[in-house]
Design an enzyme around this catalytic site. Structure first.
Site, PDB file in Angstrom:
ATOM      1  CE  LYS A  46      -3.205  -2.530   2.932  1.00  0.00           C
ATOM      2  NZ  LYS A  46      -3.631  -2.739   4.308  1.00  0.00           N
ATOM      3  N   GLY A  47       2.127   1.131   0.397  1.00  0.00           N
ATOM      4  CA  GLY A  47       2.971   2.298   0.672  1.00  0.00           C
ATOM      5  C   GLY A  47       3.197   3.226  -0.513  1.00  0.00           C
ATOM      6  CG  ASP A 104      15.653  -0.670   4.658  1.00  0.00           C
ATOM      7  OD1 ASP A 104      16.762  -0.156   4.818  1.00  0.00           O
ATOM      8  OD2 ASP A 104      15.048  -1.248   5.593  1.00  0.00           O
ATOM      9  NE  ARG A 166      -0.214   1.602   4.867  1.00  0.00           N
ATOM     10  CZ  ARG A 166       0.845   0.851   4.597  1.00  0.00           C
ATOM     11  NH1 ARG A 166       1.885   1.377   4.019  1.00  0.00           N
ATOM     12  NH2 ARG A 166       0.863  -0.427   4.912  1.00  0.00           N
TER      13      ARG A 166
HETATM   14  P1  IMP Z   1      13.426  -3.530   1.377  1.00  0.00           P
HETATM   15  O1  IMP Z   1      14.202  -3.799   2.643  1.00  0.00           O
HETATM   16  O2  IMP Z   1      14.164  -2.594   0.468  1.00  0.00           O
HETATM   17  O3  IMP Z   1      13.053  -4.825   0.693  1.00  0.00           O
HETATM   18  O4  IMP Z   1      12.094  -2.803   1.790  1.00  0.00           O
HETATM   19  C1  IMP Z   1      11.017  -3.575   2.205  1.00  0.00           C
HETATM   20  C2  IMP Z   1       9.908  -2.793   2.791  1.00  0.00           C
HETATM   21  O5  IMP Z   1      10.266  -2.454   4.119  1.00  0.00           O
HETATM   22  C3  IMP Z   1       9.550  -1.481   2.156  1.00  0.00           C
HETATM   23  O6  IMP Z   1       8.755  -1.581   1.007  1.00  0.00           O
HETATM   24  C4  IMP Z   1       8.763  -0.865   3.302  1.00  0.00           C
HETATM   25  O7  IMP Z   1       7.441  -1.361   3.297  1.00  0.00           O
HETATM   26  C5  IMP Z   1       9.496  -1.376   4.509  1.00  0.00           C
HETATM   27  N1  IMP Z   1      10.370  -0.335   5.080  1.00  0.00           N
HETATM   28  C6  IMP Z   1      11.704  -0.181   4.945  1.00  0.00           C
HETATM   29  N2  IMP Z   1      12.134   0.889   5.647  1.00  0.00           N
HETATM   30  C7  IMP Z   1      11.030   1.434   6.217  1.00  0.00           C
HETATM   31  C8  IMP Z   1      10.814   2.578   7.072  1.00  0.00           C
HETATM   32  O8  IMP Z   1      11.721   3.331   7.459  1.00  0.00           O
HETATM   33  N3  IMP Z   1       9.523   2.806   7.449  1.00  0.00           N
HETATM   34  C9  IMP Z   1       8.479   2.019   7.064  1.00  0.00           C
HETATM   35  N4  IMP Z   1       8.635   0.944   6.266  1.00  0.00           N
HETATM   36  C10 IMP Z   1       9.908   0.652   5.854  1.00  0.00           C
HETATM   37 MG    MG Z   2       6.593  -0.999   0.614  1.00  0.00          MG
END
Ligand code: IMP
Ligand code: MG
Length: 181
Positions: A46-47, A104, A166
Site C-alpha cells: 500500500k505504501g 531499504d 501512512r
Molecule cells: P526492502 O528492505 O528494500 O526490501 O524494503 C522492504 C519494505 O520495508 C519497504 O517496502 C517498506 O514497506 C518497509 N520499510 C523499509 N524501511 C522502512 C521505514 O523506514 N519505514 C516504514 N517501512 C519501511
Molecule cells: Mg513498501
C-alpha cells in the site's frame, strides 16, 4: 503538529513543502525522459500509493497507472516475496517505471524487477521516494530518487508502522523504542 502524529515521534525528516517541491521536479524530469513513450507507472501497495498519486499528476503527458501487492520477504528466505495481487495490464513493449515508497535492503525491489523484466517491457526504471542505502543487500539500479535518508525508521507519506501513519503529509523519524518488538 498533526493529530495523526505518533506519540514516539522524534523529528521531521522531510516536510510537506519539500515533498511537494521534489515530486514536482521528479514529475518534470520523468515527462522529459519519457516523452513520446508508452509510460506505465507501476507501484506496490500500500505504501507506494501516496507517492504515485502525487507523482502521476506532476507528469504532464499521457500515462497509465497499475498496482501490485506483495507479502514482505522473510529474513533468511533469500529475498523471495510472494505476489498477492498482480498487475492488471500487460507491460510488454511498454516503458515501465516502478514507483516505490522506500528502498531499504533492496530485496523487495530486486525481486519485483526480475519478475517484471520477464514480461519484456521496452524499458524498466525505478523511481523511489526514499532511498536508505545504509542497509542495502541487493544492488538495485535506481534511476530516480526523491530523498536519500539515513538509516532511521520513518513513517508518513505512505510509510507505516503496523499499518498506521501512512496518512501523514510529512516523513517523520520515530524513537527506536517505538519499533522494538
Ligand atoms: P526492502 O528492505 O528494500 O526490501 O524494503 C522492504 C519494505 O520495508 C519497504 O517496502 C517498506 O514497506 C518497509 N520499510 C523499509 N524501511 C522502512 C521505514 O523506514 N519505514 C516504514 N517501512 C519501511
Ligand atoms: Mg513498501
Amino acid at each position: 503538529m498533526s493529530a495523526v502524529m505518533p506519540p514516539y515521534f522524534d523529528h521531521v525528516v522531510v516536510d510537506e513543502a519539500a515533498i511537494k517541491a521534489r515530486v514536482a521536479e521528479l514529475g518534470r524530469q520523468l515527462a522529459e525522459d519519457f516523452a513520446g513513450e508508452d509510460l506505465r507507472l507501476v507501484t506496490v501497495l500500500k505504501g507506494g500509493l501516496f507517492f504515485l498519486s502525487d507523482l502521476c499528476r506532476a507528469i504532464d503527458m499521457p500515462l497509465t497507472i497499475d498496482f501490485l501487492a506483495v507479502t514482505p520477504y522473510e529474513q533468511g528466505r533469500g529475498g523471495v516475496v510472494q505476489v498477492t495481487k498482480d498487475l492488471s495490464d500487460d507491460i510488454s513493449g511498454a516503458s515501465v517505471v516502478l514507483v516505490e515508497d522506500v528502498v531499504d535492503t533492496g530485496l523487495t525491489v530486486n525481486y519485483i524487477l526480475s519478475m517484471l523484466k520477464r514480461r519484456s517491457p521496452k524499458r524498466l526504471e525505478v523511481c523511489t521516494f526514499l532511498d536508505k542505502p545504509a542497509r542495502r543487500i541487493a544492488a538495485v539500479p535506481i534511476a530516480y530518487t526523491g530523498f536519500e535518508i539515513p538509516d532511521r525508521f520513518v513513517v508518513g507519506y505512505g510509510l507505516d508502522l503496523n499499518g498506521r501513519y501512512r496518512n501523514m503529509s510529512s516523513i517523520v523519524a520515530l524513537d527506536d523504542a517505538a519499533i522494538l518488538p
